[in-house]
Design a protein around this motif. Structure first.
Motif, PDB file in Angstrom:
ATOM      1  N   ILE A 129       0.818  -1.215   0.000  1.00 45.60           N
ATOM      2  CA  ILE A 129       0.000   0.000   0.000  1.00 45.60           C
ATOM      3  C   ILE A 129       0.854   1.269   0.000  1.00 45.60           C
ATOM      4  O   ILE A 129       0.341   2.357  -0.239  1.00 45.60           O
ATOM      5  N   HIS A 130       2.159   1.125   0.239  1.00 46.89           N
ATOM      6  CA  HIS A 130       3.054   2.281   0.205  1.00 46.89           C
ATOM      7  C   HIS A 130       3.705   2.487  -1.162  1.00 46.89           C
ATOM      8  O   HIS A 130       4.477   3.437  -1.335  1.00 46.89           O
ATOM      9  N   LEU A 131       3.394   1.602  -2.107  1.00 46.45           N
ATOM     10  CA  LEU A 131       3.882   1.796  -3.473  1.00 46.45           C
ATOM     11  C   LEU A 131       2.844   2.576  -4.281  1.00 46.45           C
ATOM     12  O   LEU A 131       1.641   2.328  -4.143  1.00 46.45           O
ATOM     13  N   GLU A 175       3.400   1.112  -9.626  1.00 46.67           N
ATOM     14  CA  GLU A 175       4.513   0.307  -9.110  1.00 46.67           C
ATOM     15  C   GLU A 175       4.003  -0.998  -8.497  1.00 46.67           C
ATOM     16  O   GLU A 175       4.700  -2.019  -8.537  1.00 46.67           O
ATOM     17  N   GLN A 176       2.809  -0.972  -7.921  1.00 41.99           N
ATOM     18  CA  GLN A 176       2.244  -2.198  -7.367  1.00 41.99           C
ATOM     19  C   GLN A 176       2.118  -3.266  -8.455  1.00 41.99           C
ATOM     20  O   GLN A 176       2.460  -4.432  -8.240  1.00 41.99           O
ATOM     21  N   GLY A 199      -3.890   2.592  -3.572  1.00 39.82           N
ATOM     22  CA  GLY A 199      -4.486   1.272  -3.783  1.00 39.82           C
ATOM     23  C   GLY A 199      -5.447   1.273  -4.953  1.00 39.82           C
ATOM     24  O   GLY A 199      -6.032   2.302  -5.311  1.00 39.82           O
ATOM     25  N   TRP A 200      -5.613   0.100  -5.531  1.00 34.29           N
ATOM     26  CA  TRP A 200      -6.531  -0.064  -6.662  1.00 34.29           C
ATOM     27  C   TRP A 200      -7.943  -0.433  -6.204  1.00 34.29           C
ATOM     28  O   TRP A 200      -8.874  -0.458  -7.014  1.00 34.29           O
ATOM     29  N   GLY A 201      -8.095  -0.762  -4.937  1.00 36.28           N
ATOM     30  CA  GLY A 201      -9.375  -1.269  -4.458  1.00 36.28           C
ATOM     31  C   GLY A 201      -9.406  -2.788  -4.559  1.00 36.28           C
ATOM     32  O   GLY A 201      -8.637  -3.395  -5.305  1.00 36.28           O
ATOM     33  N   THR A 229      -7.651  -4.995  -7.570  1.00 34.91           N
ATOM     34  CA  THR A 229      -6.436  -5.677  -7.131  1.00 34.91           C
ATOM     35  C   THR A 229      -6.493  -7.162  -7.477  1.00 34.91           C
ATOM     36  O   THR A 229      -5.531  -7.728  -8.012  1.00 34.91           O
ATOM     37  N   CYS A 230      -7.627  -7.806  -7.175  1.00 33.89           N
ATOM     38  CA  CYS A 230      -7.760  -9.233  -7.485  1.00 33.89           C
ATOM     39  C   CYS A 230      -7.774  -9.464  -8.992  1.00 33.89           C
ATOM     40  O   CYS A 230      -7.249 -10.480  -9.473  1.00 33.89           O
ATOM     41  N   GLU A 231      -8.347  -8.529  -9.728  1.00 36.63           N
ATOM     42  CA  GLU A 231      -8.330  -8.618 -11.189  1.00 36.63           C
ATOM     43  C   GLU A 231      -6.895  -8.560 -11.710  1.00 36.63           C
ATOM     44  O   GLU A 231      -6.506  -9.336 -12.598  1.00 36.63           O
ATOM     45  N   ILE A 232      -6.098  -7.654 -11.154  1.00 36.94           N
ATOM     46  CA  ILE A 232      -4.692  -7.518 -11.555  1.00 36.94           C
ATOM     47  C   ILE A 232      -3.926  -8.803 -11.262  1.00 36.94           C
ATOM     48  O   ILE A 232      -3.175  -9.318 -12.100  1.00 36.94           O
TER      49      ILE A 232
END
Length: 242
Positions: free
Chosen positions: A140-142, A146-147, A195-197, A201-204
């Motif tokens: 969460i700090h990226l 970058e994540q 964050g992407w939510g 995030t799970c999609e990524i």
């Protein structure tokens, strides 16, 4: 026992985060104790899936902090049948202060824990060399882009069938800055999150190739200016497909 630190120049954003964590390290370590049971709960889920092996399994922990409780737990872990050490841990953190505390805490297990200080984006591991990668309250700090880059690297670093464990923001958050968080701005530090939510995030992770085995939302109880607030995180345990 000293902890080596990557001398690669940090971006202004990362330098400010390093200053923030360096300045509040002891306070943060006390403040975050409320999450220890959650962290241990999920690391146990990961350990249930890791195979028995006569050789040490290699785990990268991105954002190890002061090593309490996860690095300590992994560094001390032994095979219940043989009593032999189970893991080799590569422990990374951007904060020099946190890493020095972790190194001191785990000096007894220096043959099992390798410290790598610096931005996790500067980490380099050989492809298919890791059995697991763990990141708790660190991705969460990226910055959001970058994540994605880092998670793609993690997938490459993992062996076929290797495991990933991490938590992310439930809410979509492009960027958030706070120079007052736990008093971190005293020495010029500024904390950052993004964050992407949960859904994205799970999609990524799925697009990268991970098979998601566990996907759960947990609300942390945090102290904010003397008030207790609930902050939700999504915890994901994923597997690199063979």
């Amino acid at each position: 026992m000293s902890a080596p630190f990557d001398t690669t120049a940090l971006s202004p954003l990362k330098e400010n985060m390093k200053k923030a964590y360096d300045s509040v390290a002891p306070l943060y370590n006390e403040w975050t104790r409320s999450t220890h049971l959650i962290r241990i709960h999920y690391i146990k889920k990961l350990l249930e899936h890791l195979p028995a092996s006569p050789d040490l399994l290699t785990i990268l922990e991105a954002g190890c902090g002061a090593g309490d409780p996860i690095t300590s737990l992994l560094g001390q872990a032994t095979d219940p049948k043989t009593g032999q050490p189970r893991f080799k841990v590569i422990a990374n953190d951007i904060s020099t202060s946190q890493l020095e505390m972790a190194a001191a805490r785990l000096s007894e297990f220096k043959d099992r824990v390798e410290f790598r200080g610096g931005d996790m984006m500067a980490l380099s591991c050989a492809d298919a060399s890791l059995d697991a990668v763990v990141g708790m309250y660190s991705f969460i700090h990226l910055p959001r882009e970058e994540q994605i880059v880092f998670l793609r690297r993690v997938y490459a670093w993992l062996k076929p069938g290797g495991w990933f464990l991490g938590n992310f923001s439930v809410q979509e958050l492009e960027s958030a800055f706070d120079e007052r968080w736990l008093g971190c701005g005293v020495d010029g530090g500024v904390m950052f999150w993004s964050g992407w939510g949960a859904e994205k995030t799970c999609e990524i992770l799925g697009e990268i190739g991970f098979e998601i085995v566990v996907q759960e939302t947990v609300k942390d109880s945090e102290e904010d200016n003397g008030k207790s607030i609930e902050v939700p995180f999504i915890w994901v345990l994923g597997r690199k497909k063979n």
